[in-house]
Design a protein around this motif. Structure first.
Motif, PDB file in Angstrom:
ATOM      1  N   SER A 156      -3.545   9.533   4.763  1.00  0.00           N
ATOM      2  CA  SER A 156      -4.321   8.592   3.947  1.00  0.00           C
ATOM      3  C   SER A 156      -3.499   7.365   3.595  1.00  0.00           C
ATOM      4  CB  SER A 156      -4.800   9.269   2.661  1.00  0.00           C
ATOM      5  OG  SER A 156      -3.695   9.611   1.833  1.00  0.00           O
ATOM      6  N   PHE A 165       0.833  -1.192   0.000  1.00  0.00           N
ATOM      7  CA  PHE A 165       0.000   0.000   0.000  1.00  0.00           C
ATOM      8  C   PHE A 165       0.875   1.252   0.000  1.00  0.00           C
ATOM      9  CE2 PHE A 165       0.321  -1.413   4.461  1.00  0.00           C
ATOM     10  CZ  PHE A 165       0.879  -0.286   5.065  1.00  0.00           C
ATOM     11  N   TYR A 166       0.256   2.353  -0.374  1.00  0.00           N
ATOM     12  CA  TYR A 166       0.905   3.656  -0.368  1.00  0.00           C
ATOM     13  C   TYR A 166       0.329   4.474   0.783  1.00  0.00           C
ATOM     14  CZ  TYR A 166       2.024   2.150  -5.121  1.00  0.00           C
ATOM     15  OH  TYR A 166       2.466   1.439  -6.205  1.00  0.00           O
ATOM     16  N   ASP A 201      -2.743  -1.458  -6.427  1.00  0.00           N
ATOM     17  CA  ASP A 201      -3.636  -2.115  -7.375  1.00  0.00           C
ATOM     18  C   ASP A 201      -3.167  -3.539  -7.661  1.00  0.00           C
ATOM     19  OD1 ASP A 201      -5.142   0.189  -7.601  1.00  0.00           O
ATOM     20  OD2 ASP A 201      -3.997   0.943  -9.329  1.00  0.00           O
ATOM     21  N   GLU A 209       5.648   4.149   0.664  1.00  0.00           N
ATOM     22  CA  GLU A 209       4.952   2.884   0.416  1.00  0.00           C
ATOM     23  C   GLU A 209       5.530   1.788   1.287  1.00  0.00           C
ATOM     24  OE1 GLU A 209       6.784   1.047  -3.542  1.00  0.00           O
ATOM     25  OE2 GLU A 209       6.310   3.195  -3.762  1.00  0.00           O
ATOM     26  N   LYS A 236      -3.584   4.099   0.596  1.00  0.00           N
ATOM     27  CA  LYS A 236      -4.190   3.562  -0.620  1.00  0.00           C
ATOM     28  C   LYS A 236      -3.595   2.205  -0.932  1.00  0.00           C
ATOM     29  CE  LYS A 236      -4.756   4.304  -5.604  1.00  0.00           C
ATOM     30  NZ  LYS A 236      -4.257   2.937  -5.940  1.00  0.00           N
ATOM     31  N   GLU A 237      -4.452   1.206  -1.040  1.00  0.00           N
ATOM     32  CA  GLU A 237      -4.005  -0.147  -1.370  1.00  0.00           C
ATOM     33  C   GLU A 237      -3.425  -0.193  -2.779  1.00  0.00           C
ATOM     34  OE1 GLU A 237      -6.433  -3.985  -2.698  1.00  0.00           O
ATOM     35  OE2 GLU A 237      -6.883  -3.359  -0.653  1.00  0.00           O
TER      36      GLU A 237
END
Length: 338
Positions: free
Chosen positions: A80, A74-75, A85, A254, A82-83
């Motif tokens: 925040s 993830f980032y 992709d 990340e 974000k998984e």
């Protein structure tokens, strides 16, 4: 269903499959070997059937398709997350019986070991396995003694024949594609070996008492703890976690998981500065017993699949199969001192 297809037909099929899949197989990387002016056989993406190396063993296993060497999970920023992709395409992997058996070991560890690893699962469920038949065994293979020389857990199998390639298909999706090019009028059984040059004997009375044997002290000086044996092994699954912070924004980055090795320095470091298994012989003991003792006690079958890659890759010519064969005398030694 059994089919026989020409080289041209196989390439047409691969071309269609590439619309939805990345196709991986053992291929030759020219001048990519460990020594000057030598080639390397390892897994890579292919476009044509001629690129697949059928008559040589891949020096590295297929596992980096399912377990990338470095995988971003993830980032993150200051506020925040974000998984990462998932890959947009599935994967088709050409592999031999020993490696196909190793998939069972990977699944056991990542899907049924008390939890289901999300990142592994989302890759695993989109992989199609094509079994490559083995006409003969390579020198360091000992798959017969490990019971991994034959497998039926494939989506499709492939063997070279005089007229091209013979295939046995169990996948409905692949079946529809193959039927466009040939009629299923063959009975195809994937080739497999029944004997190997290298043999191993795991003693029936093997127990954790073997840890007290002097046999492990040999590896204190012979092993240079490079970890190559772990990295080529299709059933080694250990990783470490790394947080990477970006240079242009130190509050963003990340998290990655990266392959790790029980044979290298730092693997057993713990809080407070302690480090377990500092001697290379102790690390060898841990690895060997994991492969042929404690994993079987938990799951009912050995972790090692007998591919022999660890024997091939070691720069100090340490043989894992020879080490297994020393266990019998090691058990005699510790039993005599009870």
């Amino acid at each position: 269903m059994g089919y026989e297809l020409s080289k041209e037909q196989m390439n047409e099929i691969l071309s269609q499959l590439k619309e939805d899949y990345l196709i991986y197989a053992p291929k030759c990387f020219q001048d990519g070997g460990r020594f000057s002016d030598t080639d390397c056989i390892r897994y890579g993406e292919i476009n044509k059937i001629e690129e697949i190396v059928f008559d040589k063993k891949a020096e590295y296993s297929f596992k980096e398709v399912l377990l990338p060497i470095s995988q971003t999970l993830f980032y993150f920023t200051e506020d925040s997350v974000k998984e990462a992709d998932a890959p947009k395409q599935g994967a088709i992997v050409f592999l031999r019986s020993c490696d196909l058996h190793s998939v069972k070991r990977l699944d056991e560890i990542y899907l049924r070991n008390g939890f289901s690893d999300y990142y592994y699962q989302r890759l695993r469920e989109r992989v199609v396995f094509v079994l490559m038949g083995c006409q003969t065994a390579f020198d360091s293979c000992f798959c017969v003694d490990m019971g991994t020389n034959q497998s039926n857990e494939y989506d499709m199998s492939i063997d070279r024949s005089e007229n091209g390639y013979q295939l046995d298909c169990k996948s409905n999706q692949l079946e529809k594609l193959l039927s466009q090019y040939a009629t299923n009028n063959l009975s195809v059984t994937p080739a497999y070996v029944t004997e190997t040059k290298t043999r191993v004997n795991i003693p029936s009375n093997l127990s954790y008492q073997i840890g007290n044997s002097n046999m492990w002290r040999e590896y204190d000086t012979r092993c240079i703890n490079c970890g190559r044996c772990n990295f080529v092994c299709p059933t080694c699954t250990c990783f470490t976690m790394q947080d990477i912070f970006y240079t242009d924004n130190e509050k963003a980055g990340e998290r990655r998981r990266v392959w790790a090795s029980c044979m290298v320095d730092g693997y057993t470091d713990v809080a407070g500065g302690a480090s377990y298994r500092q001697k290379n012989g102790d690390r060898m003991r841990f690895k060997v017993l994991h492969k042929v003792l404690d994993y079987k006690e938990r799951n009912g079958y050995h972790m090692c699949v007998g591919c022999g890659r660890c024997d091939d890759i070691c720069p100090e010519y340490i043989s894992f199969s020879h080490c297994i064969n020393k266990l019998e005398n090691g058990m005699k030694e510790v039993m005599e001192h009870e």
